[in-house]
Structures are given as C-alpha cells and as structure tokens.
Design an enzyme around this catalytic site. Structure first.
Site, PDB file in Angstrom:
ATOM      1  CB  SER A 239       0.218  -0.554   9.029  1.00  0.00           C
ATOM      2  OG  SER A 239      -0.504  -1.690   9.444  1.00  0.00           O
TER       3      SER A 239
ATOM      4  CE  LYS B  50      -2.342  -2.750   6.013  1.00  0.00           C
ATOM      5  NZ  LYS B  50      -1.899  -2.898   7.389  1.00  0.00           N
TER       6      LYS B  50
ATOM      7  CB  SER C 106      -4.222   0.504   8.508  1.00  0.00           C
ATOM      8  OG  SER C 106      -2.923  -0.017   8.582  1.00  0.00           O
TER       9      SER C 106
ATOM     10  CE  LYS D 224      -1.453   2.376   6.413  1.00  0.00           C
ATOM     11  NZ  LYS D 224      -1.701   2.567   7.855  1.00  0.00           N
TER      12      LYS D 224
END
Length: 435
Positions: A140, A143, A195, A310
């Site tokens: 993720s 992203k 997420s 993140k």
C-alpha cells in the site's frame, strides 16, 4: 481543536497508552475490531537483516508466495524493468549491501527489512541505505504515487456515488458502500489515512479506469526518476510486474510531501466517514450508519517525532513503510521493504532507523534523492520507461531476461478501540493481502 502534527501524534500515543491499560473501551467497541489473521504462508521471521550481498533482487522481486501475480486469461506477464546504466541517485547506491559514508556507525541491530533507506527530506541527501535499488513489492505504499496523480487531476469537492465494485474490492477497505455519497476529499483521506482499496478503486475510475490510472502512475514514477517502480494495481494489491525499491519509495514520498494537503491528510488522526443506504432490491437490508475512521499508521502514534507516513502489507511484500520525522528542525525520510514484525515490531524498527539517521551528520552522504538530476547528469536512460504500460498491455516476458530470484476493513467507532487494536497486534495492521 487543531494541533500541529507532532503534538497531535504525541497526544494520540498517550491515548494509546491509556487504552492499552484497558481503560475506556466497551465490549461493544472491542467487538468492532477484526483482528488481522496470520497469513498461512508466513515463514519464520529472520533474526538479523537478510544477506543481500549477491544482489538477489536486482532485476525482479522475490518469487510470490501465492497466485496473486498470475496474469489474467489472455494477458501476458510483463518483462522486468530495465536497469539504468548509471545508478539513479549516485554510483554508491548500486551496492546491494550496506551503503555508509566513512566514519558513520553501523545501523541498529534487529532490522529485519531486506532493503531500507534513510535520507534528508529537505536536501535529498541519502545518509545510509541497504540494497536501496533492490526490487520488492511496495504493497500500500504505492498509494502515495496514486495520490500524486489524483491531486493533479481530480476535483476534491466533487461528490461521487459508491459502487458494488468499490465495496467488493479485495483487501483492506475504508467502508465505501453502494449508493453512499462521498466527496473526493473524503476518498483521498480514506486512501491516505486508512489505506482503503475501495477508495483507490473509486479514485481510479475518475482517472480513466484502472489501466489508464496505472499508465499515469507509471509515467509519473518515471518522470520522478523512480525507475524501479511499476504499479500493477492502483491500491498496492500484488499483480503481475509489481515492483518498487526503498530508493523509489523515498523519492515518491518526498515529492508527495511537497503538497501541503497530502501532509495534512497524513497528520489527521481521525475523521467522520459517512454510511450508505439499504439496497432496495435486497429484502431486509438496512441503512449503514457513519463511523469514526482512524489513521492506521502505528508509527504516527508511537513515535513522537513522526510527521506522517504510509505503511503496507501483502503476503508477498511483507511489511513495507515510507514516512518522515522531524527533530530540532531537521526532517528525515525512512523507507523499508520486505520487513517482518520480528525480532521487534516494524514500527519500532522504523523508529530505530529514524533515531539512527538523526545521529548521522548532515554532510555524511552516499547519494541523492534528486533522482532526475542524477539521471540527467549521467548517461541517457531508456526513455520507454516514461511510457510504462500497465501489466495488461505489456508483451510476453523473455524467460532469459527473468531474474532467478516479488473482510472489509473494520473501522472503529471509538478512537480508543482503534488504538488498542494496533497495540494488540504489535505493528502495522494487515489485511488478507494488503494493508
């Protein structure tokens, strides 16, 4: 009440401490938590940093542990991304083991990541790294790249209607439901904070569909000089040809940190997320109420110097992370790939790397995150990278070129419940395939 990011995260960590003691959490709130289940494919965690001296992932990530990267029927697997003739970021960053300047101490012990990097966010100087261009799956953390594309193109004030496709997407979900109304601002916050793969899908549809979004993401990565990166899915779910590196994650994240809106989303502890109506075609269906959505980045809560980041997880990518921290006016980036929650939680390993970086003198550099500058000053790089196609459109792989060696997110209606969940499982929240 609005608080600066560092103060806000410190306060959030204090809430975590209280919640961990079992205070302020009702049984009903506890039942809203869906504990992440250990993957059946999980192998014993390494006790020391993996040996990458023979450059096992110079060309492609390690083999996947499941079928997630099998091409769809009628489509072919992509060829590996080319390796630039001159290492992006400087010649020392071609090393596959530790990359340290003279006189810099050894990194912390018990870092399980196969690849990591510490750099100065503002100057772009790389302070230390391990196999920085080793190719792994980003999960993720990709992203962040989707957010860069989306901020350039979508109207944050526009309202969209959730779809069945959004609601049924695999892996972690923010909670979009069919018929629900969501502003793009909410979708972007759900993407960055929680997420949400459903948010990634809803955003991709506005960017021209999945394949067009992947083309835009890969083109953006190439423009930044992130030449180890190929997005195979907008969300970070594993797919054919998915690839990035600790170096690239830092380059992409540094670019995103130039956007104050992105930074604000990273530093938001929680938001109110809307529910969605009952399906009139389903007898007995009922309206879903809204709920409080929390920021799922454990480093934010547990490391007072964090200014946002993140995290990610898939069965094949393992734990990944990219984020920033600030101390005494100095801002650093840390990225890690292919990490495990042993011998200590990944958030603690990230914190150790931040502490290590803050102890390195600013003039002790081994490379630069100014990737485009380093490329422009070196030999020309294959310009076809700027037109990188999504995996569905690439030609059949040449076997001789292959390397031998890549339930809906349950959000809580109680901030205390969210924090307890994070502490109970010791690190980043994992979904079945992506965080």
């Amino acid at each position: 009440m609005s608080m600066p990011g560092k103060v806000r995260f410190a306060a959030f960590g204090a809430v975590a401490t209280v919640a961990a003691a079992g205070l302020g959490m009702t049984p009903a709130a506890a039942q809203q938590i869906e504990p992440p289940q250990p993957s059946p494919t999980t192998s014993p965690a390494p006790l020391t940093t993996p040996d990458t001296s023979d450059c096992p992932v110079r060309v492609t990530p390690p083999p996947p542990v499941d079928s997630s990267e099998e091409p769809q029927p009628g489509r072919s697997a992509p060829t590996p991304l080319p390796i630039p003739d001159t290492p992006v970021g400087g010649p020392r960053l071609a090393d596959c083991e530790l990359v340290l300047a003279p006189g810099v101490p050894e990194p912390p012990e018990e870092i399980s990541a196969a690849s990591w990097l510490v750099a100065d966010l503002d100057t772009g100087d790389v302070l230390a790294a391990k196999d920085p261009h080793g190719r792994h799956r980003p999960a993720s953390t990709i992203k962040t790249l989707l957010a860069l594309v989306a901020f350039d193109e979508i109207d944050l004030g526009r309202t969209i209607i959730g779809t069945i496709e959004d609601a049924n997407i695999e892996g972690s979900r923010a909670g979009i439901g069919p018929g629900g109304e969501y502003t793009n601002e909410l979708l972007m916050k759900a993407l960055v904070m929680a997420s949400g793969n459903d948010a990634a899908n809803a955003i991709a549809q506005q960017l021209g569909g999945v394949d067009e979004t992947l083309r835009k993401m890969n083109e953006y990565a190439a423009e930044l000089g992130a030449l180890d990166t190929r997005a195979a899915t907008p969300s970070g779910l594993d797919g054919p040809g998915m690839s990035s590196s600790a170096y690239d994650l830092a380059v992409i994240f540094r670019a995103a940190m130039e956007n104050p809106v992105f930074v604000d989303y990273l530093q938001t502890p929680h938001i109110d997320f809307p529910g969605y109506p009952a399906d009139p075609a389903t007898p007995g269906d009922f309206d879903r109420p809204g709920f409080a959505m929390g920021n799922d980045n454990v480093v934010n809560w547990m490391y007072p110097d964090s200014i946002g980041g993140k995290n990610g997880f898939t069965n094949s990518a393992r734990q990944t992370y990219v984020g920033a921290a600030e101390r005494d006016g100095r801002r650093l980036i840390v990225s890690v790939m292919m990490a495990e929650n042993e011998p200590k939680p990944v958030w603690q390993q990230v914190a150790d790397l931040f502490d290590y970086g803050f102890g390195i003198a600013g003039d002790s550099t081994v490379g630069t995150l100014d990737a485009r500058t380093s490329i422009d000053e070196a030999e020309p790089v294959d310009e076809s990278l700027a037109q990188a196609l999504p995996p569905s459109a690439v030609p059949v792989s040449d076997p001789s070129a292959e390397s031998p060696s890549m339930g809906q997110r349950v959000v809580v209606g109680s901030l205390g419940a969210l924090v307890v969940a994070a502490l109970l499982y010791g690190a980043f929240r994992v979904g079945r395939r992506t965080d």
